[in-house]
Write an enzyme that holds these catalytic residues in place. Sequence first.
Site: not given
Length: 301
Positions: A69, A221, A223
Amino acid sequence: MTSETITAKASGTFTLGDLPVSRLGFGAMRLTGSAAFHHGTPSDRDRSIAVLRKAVDVGVDHIDTAAFYFSALRSANELINTALAPYPDGLVIATKVGPHREYDGDWGTSARPDQLRGHVEENLRQLGRDHLDLVYLRRMGQDSIAEHFGALAELHAAGLVRHLGISGVEPRHLAEAQAIAPVASVQNRYALDRPDPQADELLRRCGEQRIAFVPFYAVAGDTGERGATTAHDDEVLAVARAHGASPAQVRIAWTLHQGPHVLAIPGTGNPDHLAENVAAGALRLTNDELVRLDSARQHTG
């Protein structure tokens, strides 16, 4: 109550292995920028650090992160270390291994089993810890996870990892992993607008065995890593209006309503969104609302 007075404790508790946590946690992916990884623009460092400290202040005791990340200027693990070390008692930090990114940010070849120790040690170094509370093996498309999970089980036996989890898996992989070592948690993509029979089956099996089920992208969702979706079903909007809540809060609440073993890890780099996400842990949906939302989910797509 307002969102500023609600803490993560309102969501209830569950255990990751033998570690009790609030069911409303925090995902660190969005700390590094306006969108995850190399998408969007890097975050303001001081703001991200403030979000982490505020999360702990409002009762968040489960943070989900990974060494991969990072954006052009920010590392989620470095931000966590800077903001929270020395770590408060009871804070559980979960990370994941398997995917790999090069120094320029491009995705590299997923790790071989013999490379997973290096992945674990990199997370230890970045977080400034001598052991990791929970490490997920993120499946990278391989048919069997036995060899990779076995390598992590060796690190568990060596004391570098306290609990093991699996991520991005099919139901059959849960039994495969359990034949090697205990599985404390399963982390898969799962969302109100994304019907997935295999994920539903995993959720059910985890509930039967009291294994934590931790959905990711529950708010984003379709995206995905680019952030929270703005495409909300009419039923979601109607339930949100009925509760004076945001659609994102309804999505988080629906996630938590899927079972007492389900944990939510919405992520954000915005202090106001953090308070809103945590407050969703106190939102109680009626049976009728759940039926309506479940029906809409089955007809999505």
